[in-house]
Motif scaffolding. Structure first.
Motif, PDB file in Angstrom:
ATOM      1  N   PHE A  69       0.821  -1.215   0.000  1.00 42.61           N
ATOM      2  CA  PHE A  69       0.000   0.000   0.000  1.00 42.61           C
ATOM      3  C   PHE A  69       0.858   1.270   0.000  1.00 42.61           C
ATOM      4  CE2 PHE A  69      -2.944  -3.334   1.294  1.00 42.61           C
ATOM      5  CZ  PHE A  69      -3.865  -3.154   0.283  1.00 42.61           C
ATOM      6  N   LYS A  70       2.096   1.146   0.439  1.00 40.85           N
ATOM      7  CA  LYS A  70       2.998   2.299   0.340  1.00 40.85           C
ATOM      8  C   LYS A  70       3.336   2.554  -1.134  1.00 40.85           C
ATOM      9  CE  LYS A  70       6.761   4.436   2.717  1.00 40.85           C
ATOM     10  NZ  LYS A  70       8.155   4.177   2.850  1.00 40.85           N
ATOM     11  N   ALA A  71       3.577   1.471  -1.860  1.00 42.38           N
ATOM     12  CA  ALA A  71       3.910   1.627  -3.283  1.00 42.38           C
ATOM     13  C   ALA A  71       2.744   2.294  -4.020  1.00 42.38           C
ATOM     14  CB  ALA A  71       4.209   0.263  -3.892  1.00 42.38           C
ATOM     15  N   LEU A  72       1.513   1.895  -3.666  1.00 43.85           N
ATOM     16  CA  LEU A  72       0.340   2.509  -4.313  1.00 43.85           C
ATOM     17  C   LEU A  72       0.217   3.979  -3.913  1.00 43.85           C
ATOM     18  CD1 LEU A  72      -2.126  -0.469  -3.805  1.00 43.85           C
ATOM     19  CD2 LEU A  72      -1.369   0.409  -6.018  1.00 43.85           C
ATOM     20  N   ALA A  73       0.415   4.253  -2.631  1.00 41.12           N
ATOM     21  CA  ALA A  73       0.296   5.639  -2.155  1.00 41.12           C
ATOM     22  C   ALA A  73       1.349   6.527  -2.816  1.00 41.12           C
ATOM     23  CB  ALA A  73       0.444   5.688  -0.638  1.00 41.12           C
ATOM     24  N   ASN A  74       2.560   5.979  -2.997  1.00 47.35           N
ATOM     25  CA  ASN A  74       3.621   6.771  -3.626  1.00 47.35           C
ATOM     26  C   ASN A  74       3.256   7.163  -5.060  1.00 47.35           C
ATOM     27  OD1 ASN A  74       5.160   6.715  -1.377  1.00 47.35           O
ATOM     28  ND2 ASN A  74       6.494   5.033  -2.036  1.00 47.35           N
ATOM     29  N   SER A  75       2.374   6.369  -5.676  1.00 48.30           N
ATOM     30  CA  SER A  75       1.927   6.726  -7.030  1.00 48.30           C
ATOM     31  C   SER A  75       0.597   7.462  -6.986  1.00 48.30           C
ATOM     32  CB  SER A  75       1.773   5.472  -7.876  1.00 48.30           C
ATOM     33  OG  SER A  75       3.015   4.894  -8.062  1.00 48.30           O
ATOM     34  N   ALA A  76       0.187   7.921  -5.816  1.00 46.49           N
ATOM     35  CA  ALA A  76      -1.061   8.672  -5.622  1.00 46.49           C
ATOM     36  C   ALA A  76      -2.290   7.885  -6.069  1.00 46.49           C
ATOM     37  CB  ALA A  76      -0.994  10.034  -6.318  1.00 46.49           C
ATOM     38  N   VAL A  77      -2.265   6.561  -5.827  1.00 43.65           N
ATOM     39  CA  VAL A  77      -3.465   5.741  -6.087  1.00 43.65           C
ATOM     40  C   VAL A  77      -4.232   5.650  -4.767  1.00 43.65           C
ATOM     41  CG1 VAL A  77      -4.315   3.431  -6.653  1.00 43.65           C
ATOM     42  CG2 VAL A  77      -2.356   4.377  -7.900  1.00 43.65           C
ATOM     43  N   ASN A  78      -5.497   6.076  -4.779  1.00 42.45           N
ATOM     44  CA  ASN A  78      -6.312   5.965  -3.559  1.00 42.45           C
ATOM     45  C   ASN A  78      -6.953   4.598  -3.484  1.00 42.45           C
ATOM     46  OD1 ASN A  78      -5.844   8.608  -2.856  1.00 42.45           O
ATOM     47  ND2 ASN A  78      -7.646   9.363  -3.961  1.00 42.45           N
ATOM     48  N   VAL A  79      -6.758   3.953  -2.346  1.00 44.79           N
ATOM     49  CA  VAL A  79      -7.350   2.628  -2.147  1.00 44.79           C
ATOM     50  C   VAL A  79      -8.554   2.788  -1.237  1.00 44.79           C
ATOM     51  CG1 VAL A  79      -6.948   0.371  -1.116  1.00 44.79           C
ATOM     52  CG2 VAL A  79      -5.160   1.453  -2.484  1.00 44.79           C
ATOM     53  N   ASP A  80      -9.651   2.084  -1.577  1.00 41.72           N
ATOM     54  CA  ASP A  80     -10.850   2.228  -0.761  1.00 41.72           C
ATOM     55  C   ASP A  80     -11.010   1.010   0.149  1.00 41.72           C
ATOM     56  OD1 ASP A  80     -13.231   3.051   0.260  1.00 41.72           O
ATOM     57  OD2 ASP A  80     -14.408   2.549  -1.512  1.00 41.72           O
ATOM     58  N   MET A  81     -11.652  -0.053  -0.332  1.00 45.08           N
ATOM     59  CA  MET A  81     -11.853  -1.231   0.533  1.00 45.08           C
ATOM     60  C   MET A  81     -10.660  -2.172   0.441  1.00 45.08           C
ATOM     61  SD  MET A  81     -15.596  -2.656   0.008  1.00 45.08           S
ATOM     62  CE  MET A  81     -17.046  -1.686  -0.060  1.00 45.08           C
ATOM     63  N   ILE A  82     -10.393  -2.864   1.547  1.00 44.81           N
ATOM     64  CA  ILE A  82      -9.316  -3.866   1.542  1.00 44.81           C
ATOM     65  C   ILE A  82      -9.817  -5.124   2.258  1.00 44.81           C
ATOM     66  CG2 ILE A  82      -6.971  -4.422   2.312  1.00 44.81           C
ATOM     67  CD1 ILE A  82      -6.413  -1.405   2.471  1.00 44.81           C
ATOM     68  N   ILE A  83      -9.546  -6.283   1.668  1.00 42.87           N
ATOM     69  CA  ILE A  83      -9.898  -7.542   2.339  1.00 42.87           C
ATOM     70  C   ILE A  83      -8.725  -8.499   2.226  1.00 42.87           C
ATOM     71  CG2 ILE A  83     -11.274  -9.645   2.057  1.00 42.87           C
ATOM     72  CD1 ILE A  83     -13.674  -8.083   1.706  1.00 42.87           C
ATOM     73  N   GLN A  84      -8.434  -9.222   3.311  1.00 47.40           N
ATOM     74  CA  GLN A  84      -7.340 -10.191   3.252  1.00 47.40           C
ATOM     75  C   GLN A  84      -7.783 -11.529   3.830  1.00 47.40           C
ATOM     76  OE1 GLN A  84      -2.739  -9.744   4.184  1.00 47.40           O
ATOM     77  NE2 GLN A  84      -3.890 -10.010   6.063  1.00 47.40           N
ATOM     78  N   ASN A  85      -7.435 -12.614   3.151  1.00 43.45           N
ATOM     79  CA  ASN A  85      -7.676 -13.960   3.674  1.00 43.45           C
ATOM     80  C   ASN A  85      -6.339 -14.669   3.770  1.00 43.45           C
ATOM     81  OD1 ASN A  85     -10.550 -14.032   3.658  1.00 43.45           O
ATOM     82  ND2 ASN A  85     -10.420 -14.121   1.420  1.00 43.45           N
ATOM     83  N   VAL A  86      -6.061 -15.254   4.936  1.00 43.96           N
ATOM     84  CA  VAL A  86      -4.778 -15.953   5.081  1.00 43.96           C
ATOM     85  C   VAL A  86      -5.005 -17.454   4.959  1.00 43.96           C
ATOM     86  CG1 VAL A  86      -2.836 -16.383   6.630  1.00 43.96           C
ATOM     87  CG2 VAL A  86      -3.896 -14.115   6.552  1.00 43.96           C
ATOM     88  N   HIS A  87      -4.149 -18.126   4.173  1.00 42.22           N
ATOM     89  CA  HIS A  87      -4.200 -19.586   4.078  1.00 42.22           C
ATOM     90  C   HIS A  87      -3.112 -20.151   4.970  1.00 42.22           C
ATOM     91  CE1 HIS A  87      -6.721 -19.089   0.560  1.00 42.22           C
ATOM     92  NE2 HIS A  87      -5.844 -18.224   0.097  1.00 42.22           N
ATOM     93  N   ALA A  88      -3.533 -20.988   5.926  1.00 36.90           N
ATOM     94  CA  ALA A  88      -2.547 -21.568   6.840  1.00 36.90           C
ATOM     95  C   ALA A  88      -1.711 -22.610   6.093  1.00 36.90           C
ATOM     96  CB  ALA A  88      -3.271 -22.198   8.021  1.00 36.90           C
ATOM     97  N   GLY A  89      -0.588 -22.994   6.668  1.00 33.16           N
ATOM     98  CA  GLY A  89       0.255 -24.021   6.033  1.00 33.16           C
ATOM     99  C   GLY A  89       1.689 -23.793   6.444  1.00 33.16           C
ATOM    100  N   SER A  90       2.580 -24.625   5.907  1.00 32.65           N
ATOM    101  CA  SER A  90       3.980 -24.473   6.305  1.00 32.65           C
ATOM    102  C   SER A  90       4.558 -23.165   5.765  1.00 32.65           C
ATOM    103  CB  SER A  90       4.802 -25.666   5.818  1.00 32.65           C
ATOM    104  OG  SER A  90       4.658 -25.760   4.418  1.00 32.65           O
ATOM    105  N   GLN A  91       4.103 -22.784   4.559  1.00 38.27           N
ATOM    106  CA  GLN A  91       4.538 -21.479   4.027  1.00 38.27           C
ATOM    107  C   GLN A  91       3.292 -20.651   3.759  1.00 38.27           C
ATOM    108  OE1 GLN A  91       7.113 -22.230   0.644  1.00 38.27           O
ATOM    109  NE2 GLN A  91       8.774 -21.379   1.873  1.00 38.27           N
TER     110      GLN A  91
END
Ligand code: ADP
Ligand code: ASP
Ligand code: MG
Length: 405
Positions: A280-302
């Motif tokens: 999100f820093k890279a996006l902000a540095n290019s003046a891209v406004n981000v609105d909604m954010i969603i993250q899903n994590v998949h468990a596992g060894s990696q």
């Protein structure tokens, strides 16, 4: 003597007859003895046409040059409006944003106003002129022309009203106020007589383009009360102001549909601290406004995560460029963009003290067979991302359920 700031949008100055009409309205206020500052947009369609021309040459044109190009739209209408006033025998003078003293930062195409030094506006007003200022544009301290983001003439008007300590700020447009939904999508929408800054902010952020988001932020910060009304009739409009007690009685004030968002999904993002910050820093540095954010994590060894976010459609290409470069660097498996989304929101300060609003919204969408892709909430807003093709049907259903009973 009162100072009045009036802003006329693209449709209101869409042809020379409309510009004459604006001049007649301005003349009425001037004849009452008030000092009038008029902010105008480019004629409707002009800004879009200029953008299209640049994009015919290249998909991602240089943003400094885009500002140089787009600022010409408003420069046409200030001169035409001054000419129309002069033809009615009213003394008038036009000013570009820079001449009006609007100083911005250097973020081309989305510049922020840093300060306004309206000496020239005052000088011309005191000399008996109606002053016509080009909306949407300013200048950096170094003299570079900038623009304030789409719909930015609203911001010019509100910021000038604050700087001039105007007695009245009127935003004239092609609807006679703020409605419970876009009347073009929901014909049964009703005009709202008064709306709180916070509600107007959330509605603007949710895509009700009747007011530009940043202009409402500015109005709230500097407590500029303004009225949204029609340039085509004399109907009373909508007053936008500080929240009052009576406003809390209404749970849902309005429904908004934003068709101007796109969703970017990053599949297989390495799940380690600092990754989201980097993206999100890279996006902000290019003046891209981000609105909604969603993250899903998949468990596992990696462990990896899938991350989705939304951006304004015109920023999608820039966002992709940033993310594609990053994906190589940090090992993101796949990047997918989806432009077929709509963001549907309900807004109201009364939601703070009512429960069950989200459940009812989701129920109505389910009854309409509308699948919910993303959800985000604030104290006074619930937004969902849905399929674009279902956007208008869903907006009407939600309006019926919350505002027509
Ligand atoms: P202008 O060119 O005057 O700035 P805009 O096109 O930017 O006008 O904004 C006015 C339009 O906003 C209306 O024509 C209407 O379709 C749309 N709109 C969206 N949501 C609403 C709402 N809640 N109330 C009124 N108008 C709305
Ligand atoms: N002309 C600019 C636009 O179309 C600014 C404005 O209309 O407020 O976005
Ligand atoms: Mg507008």
């Amino acid at each position: 003597m009162a100072i009045i700031v009036q802003k006329y949008g693209g449709t209101s100055v869409g042809n020379t007859e409309r510009i004459r009409n604006v001049a007649r309205r301005v003349a009425r206020y001037r004849e009452q003895g008030d000092q009038v500052v008029v902010v105008v947009s480019a004629m409707s369609g002009v800004t879009d046409t200029l953008i299209k021309l640049a994009k015919e040459i290249t998909a991602l044109p240089d943003e400094r040059e885009m500002d140089m190009l787009l600022a010409t739209g408003e420069q046409q209408t200030i001169a035409l409006t001054a000419i129309a006033l002069q033809s009615l025998g009213i003394q008038a003078a036009s000013l570009t944003g820079a001449q009006a003293g609007i100083v911005t930062d250097g973020v081309h195409t989305k510049a922020k106003i840093q300060n306004i030094a309206p000496h020239e506006v005052h000088r011309l007003l005191d000399a008996g002129n109606v002053v016509i200022v080009a909306g949407f544009q300013g200048q950096t301290e170094e003299g570079q022309i900038t623009t304030l983001g789409r719909g930015g003439s609203d911001l010019t008007a509100i910021a000038l009203a604050a700087a001039l300590k105007a007695d009245l700020c009127q935003i004239y447009t092609d609807v006679d106020g703020v409605y419970t939904a876009d009347p073009r999508i929901v014909p049964s929408a009703k005009k709202i007589s008064e709306i709180a800054y916070d509600e107007m902010l959330e509605m603007a952020g949710a895509g009700s383009k009747v007011m530009q988001l940043r202009s409402v932020e500015f109005a709230k910060k500097f407590n500029v009360v303004f009225e949204v009304r029609s340039s085509l009739n004399d109907n009373p409009g909508t007053l936008v102001k500080e929240e009052t007690r009576s406003m809390e009685g209404v749970v849902v004030r309005g429904v908004s549909l934003d068709k101007n968002q796109a969703k970017v999904t990053l599949f297989g993002v390495p799940d380690r601290p600092g990754m989201a910050a980097r993206i999100f820093k890279a996006l902000a540095n290019s003046a891209v406004n981000v609105d909604m954010i969603i993250q899903n994590v998949h468990a596992g060894s990696q462990p990896t995560s899938d991350l989705s976010f939304t951006v304004d459609k015109p920023d999608l290409l820039k966002a992709r460029k940033v993310i594609d470069a990053l994906a190589q660097e940090v090992g993101i498996r796949e990047v997918v963009a989806d432009e077929n989304i709509g963001k549907l929101s309900i807004v109201g300060v009364g939601m703070k003290s009512h429960s069950g609003v989200a459940a009812k919204m989701f129920e109505v969408l389910a009854e309409e067979g509308v699948n919910i892709d993303m959800i985000s909430t604030s104290e006074i807003k619930i937004s969902v991302v849905i399929e674009l093709s279902k956007g208008e049907i869903a907006t009407r259903a939600i309006h019926r359920a919350f505002l027509e009973c």
